[in-house]
Design a protein around this motif. Structure first.
Motif, PDB file in Angstrom:
ATOM      1  N   GLU A 258       1.018  -1.375   0.175  1.00  0.00           N
ATOM      2  CA  GLU A 258       0.166   0.399   0.744  1.00  0.00           C
ATOM      3  C   GLU A 258       1.110   1.639  -0.038  1.00  0.00           C
ATOM      4  O   GLU A 258       0.747   2.707  -1.029  1.00  0.00           O
ATOM      5  N   TYR A 259       2.129   1.516   0.578  1.00  0.00           N
ATOM      6  CA  TYR A 259       2.976   2.420   1.043  1.00  0.00           C
ATOM      7  C   TYR A 259       3.601   1.991  -0.195  1.00  0.00           C
ATOM      8  O   TYR A 259       4.916   3.384  -1.024  1.00  0.00           O
ATOM      9  N   GLY A 260       3.899   1.074  -1.252  1.00  0.00           N
ATOM     10  CA  GLY A 260       4.978   1.203  -2.368  1.00  0.00           C
ATOM     11  C   GLY A 260       6.209   1.179  -2.259  1.00  0.00           C
ATOM     12  O   GLY A 260       6.849   1.800  -2.723  1.00  0.00           O
ATOM     13  N   MET A 261       6.204   0.412  -1.435  1.00  0.00           N
ATOM     14  CA  MET A 261       7.483  -0.564  -0.826  1.00  0.00           C
ATOM     15  C   MET A 261       7.696  -1.709  -0.665  1.00  0.00           C
ATOM     16  O   MET A 261       6.618  -2.558  -0.611  1.00  0.00           O
ATOM     17  N   SER A 262       8.920  -2.220  -0.762  1.00  0.00           N
ATOM     18  CA  SER A 262       9.083  -4.331  -0.320  1.00  0.00           C
ATOM     19  C   SER A 262       8.268  -4.264   0.720  1.00  0.00           C
ATOM     20  O   SER A 262       8.862  -3.423   2.168  1.00  0.00           O
ATOM     21  N   LEU A 263       8.451  -5.612   1.436  1.00  0.00           N
ATOM     22  CA  LEU A 263       8.464  -5.523   2.788  1.00  0.00           C
ATOM     23  C   LEU A 263       9.559  -5.986   3.221  1.00  0.00           C
ATOM     24  O   LEU A 263       9.866  -4.966   4.685  1.00  0.00           O
ATOM     25  N   LEU A 264      10.580  -6.105   2.627  1.00  0.00           N
ATOM     26  CA  LEU A 264      11.763  -6.060   3.317  1.00  0.00           C
ATOM     27  C   LEU A 264      12.196  -4.894   3.205  1.00  0.00           C
ATOM     28  O   LEU A 264      12.882  -4.240   4.613  1.00  0.00           O
ATOM     29  N   GLU A 265      12.287  -3.467   2.101  1.00  0.00           N
ATOM     30  CA  GLU A 265      12.497  -1.903   2.855  1.00  0.00           C
ATOM     31  C   GLU A 265      11.718  -1.495   3.875  1.00  0.00           C
ATOM     32  O   GLU A 265      13.124  -1.076   4.580  1.00  0.00           O
ATOM     33  N   MET A 266      10.738  -2.114   4.311  1.00  0.00           N
ATOM     34  CA  MET A 266       9.629  -1.462   5.162  1.00  0.00           C
ATOM     35  C   MET A 266      10.399  -2.336   6.651  1.00  0.00           C
ATOM     36  O   MET A 266      10.571  -1.519   7.603  1.00  0.00           O
ATOM     37  N   SER A 267      10.638  -3.706   6.130  1.00  0.00           N
ATOM     38  CA  SER A 267      11.147  -4.050   8.016  1.00  0.00           C
ATOM     39  C   SER A 267      12.593  -3.456   8.459  1.00  0.00           C
ATOM     40  O   SER A 267      12.399  -2.974   9.327  1.00  0.00           O
ATOM     41  N   ILE A 268      13.325  -2.973   7.065  1.00  0.00           N
ATOM     42  CA  ILE A 268      15.035  -2.319   6.929  1.00  0.00           C
ATOM     43  C   ILE A 268      14.707  -1.784   8.199  1.00  0.00           C
ATOM     44  O   ILE A 268      15.128  -0.396   9.242  1.00  0.00           O
ATOM     45  N   ARG A 269      14.038  -0.159   7.720  1.00  0.00           N
ATOM     46  CA  ARG A 269      13.700   0.950   7.387  1.00  0.00           C
ATOM     47  C   ARG A 269      12.863   0.755   8.803  1.00  0.00           C
ATOM     48  O   ARG A 269      13.337   2.062   9.380  1.00  0.00           O
ATOM     49  N   TRP A 270      11.626   0.085   9.477  1.00  0.00           N
ATOM     50  CA  TRP A 270      10.932   0.406  10.773  1.00  0.00           C
ATOM     51  C   TRP A 270      12.117  -0.304  12.159  1.00  0.00           C
ATOM     52  O   TRP A 270      12.071   0.396  12.505  1.00  0.00           O
ATOM     53  N   CYS A 271      13.153  -0.906  11.354  1.00  0.00           N
ATOM     54  CA  CYS A 271      13.738  -1.749  12.426  1.00  0.00           C
ATOM     55  C   CYS A 271      14.425  -0.276  12.953  1.00  0.00           C
ATOM     56  O   CYS A 271      15.354   0.125  13.814  1.00  0.00           O
ATOM     57  N   GLN A 272      15.294   0.080  12.160  1.00  0.00           N
ATOM     58  CA  GLN A 272      16.376   1.563  12.108  1.00  0.00           C
ATOM     59  C   GLN A 272      15.801   2.897  12.644  1.00  0.00           C
ATOM     60  O   GLN A 272      16.686   3.981  13.087  1.00  0.00           O
ATOM     61  N   SER A 273      14.667   2.670  12.568  1.00  0.00           N
ATOM     62  CA  SER A 273      13.904   3.855  12.955  1.00  0.00           C
ATOM     63  C   SER A 273      13.634   3.805  14.415  1.00  0.00           C
ATOM     64  O   SER A 273      13.280   4.980  15.265  1.00  0.00           O
ATOM     65  N   ARG A 274      12.988   2.296  15.186  1.00  0.00           N
ATOM     66  CA  ARG A 274      13.238   2.184  16.536  1.00  0.00           C
ATOM     67  C   ARG A 274      14.219   3.243  17.469  1.00  0.00           C
ATOM     68  O   ARG A 274      14.974   2.563  17.189  1.00  0.00           O
ATOM     69  N   PRO A 275      13.677   3.339  18.508  1.00  0.00           N
ATOM     70  CA  PRO A 275      14.778   4.371  19.784  1.00  0.00           C
ATOM     71  C   PRO A 275      16.176   3.687  19.886  1.00  0.00           C
ATOM     72  O   PRO A 275      16.992   3.697  20.491  1.00  0.00           O
ATOM     73  N   LEU A 276      15.485   2.679  20.406  1.00  0.00           N
ATOM     74  CA  LEU A 276      16.597   1.344  21.205  1.00  0.00           C
ATOM     75  C   LEU A 276      17.081   0.623  19.803  1.00  0.00           C
ATOM     76  O   LEU A 276      18.526   0.423  20.550  1.00  0.00           O
ATOM     77  N   VAL A 277      17.602   1.278  18.742  1.00  0.00           N
ATOM     78  CA  VAL A 277      18.362  -0.038  17.625  1.00  0.00           C
ATOM     79  C   VAL A 277      19.573   1.691  17.745  1.00  0.00           C
ATOM     80  O   VAL A 277      19.185   2.210  16.582  1.00  0.00           O
ATOM     81  N   THR A 278      21.029   0.587  17.972  1.00  0.00           N
ATOM     82  CA  THR A 278      22.044   1.771  17.066  1.00  0.00           C
ATOM     83  C   THR A 278      22.736   1.552  15.605  1.00  0.00           C
ATOM     84  O   THR A 278      23.624   2.229  15.962  1.00  0.00           O
ATOM     85  N   SER A 279      22.537   0.097  15.530  1.00  0.00           N
ATOM     86  CA  SER A 279      23.360  -1.107  14.373  1.00  0.00           C
ATOM     87  C   SER A 279      21.993  -1.772  13.715  1.00  0.00           C
ATOM     88  O   SER A 279      21.373  -2.765  15.360  1.00  0.00           O
ATOM     89  N   THR A 280      21.864  -2.461  12.909  1.00  0.00           N
ATOM     90  CA  THR A 280      21.048  -3.459  12.318  1.00  0.00           C
ATOM     91  C   THR A 280      22.108  -4.749  11.894  1.00  0.00           C
ATOM     92  O   THR A 280      22.531  -3.806  10.611  1.00  0.00           O
TER      93      THR A 280
END
Length: 185
Positions: free
Chosen positions: A100-122
């Protein structure tokens, strides 16, 4: 720590507070951000063969041409948690949302993970060169995910907060029938 759209335990068990700069200021490296490959969508076209596929011929073919770690004997058993009915349903819901947002599941998953305040690296996992390129592209994206998308991700999450430990088979006998976990809501 294991951390993905379908495994957000670190946000609920105190790890996120420990990773905060105002508390212990300890870095948090997220691994399995793609949930053993489930959040790439590549396993949606059929079950991995090792323990799930009832069709022996198809399972043997998949073992000859594996899509990723879940299509191998050792990892296939280890990564079962990402293939519970609840985890697959959540991953498929996330896939629809990514579409629906025009991206792959992989892209959304990585970008979501990196956006979380606790994550310093993925830690980026990949099973082939094309997937590596897609992971790197997603990791290099600097634009935050839309707030409306983050809201919808959380709505899916709240339907079942830990789908990797939820099962429709809890409570059956232990002669190969039952599973550890909580009944799916």
């Amino acid at each position: 720590n294991d951390f993905s759209l379908i495994d957000r335990r670190a946000e609920e068990n105190g790890v996120s507070e420990a990773s905060s700069a105002i508390h212990e200021n300890v870095g948090f490296m997220a691994y399995n951000a793609l949930a053993g490959g489930m959040l790439t969508g590549k396993y949606f076209d059929g079950p991995p063969p090792v323990t799930d596929d009832p069709q022996e011929a198809r399972a043997r073919q998949t073992l000859r041409t594996p899509r990723g770690r879940m299509d191998t004997v050792g990892w296939g058993r280890t990564l079962y948690r990402y293939r519970t009915a609840a985890a697959v349903r959540a991953a498929q819901d996330y896939k629809k949302l990514a579409d629906e947002y025009g991206m792959s599941l992989l892209e959304m998953s990585i970008r979501w993970c990196q956006s979380r305040p606790l994550v310093t690296s993925t830690l980026l996992g990949h099973s082939n060169e094309q997937q590596l390129k897609e992971c790197l592209k997603a990791a290099e994206a600097r634009k935050p995910l839309p707030s409306s998308l983050m809201w919808e991700i959380d709505r899916i999450h709240m339907r079942n907060r830990l789908p990797i430990f939820a099962s429709e088979r809890v409570g059956k006998d232990w002669d190969g029938e039952g599973e550890i976990g909580e009944r799916i809501p």
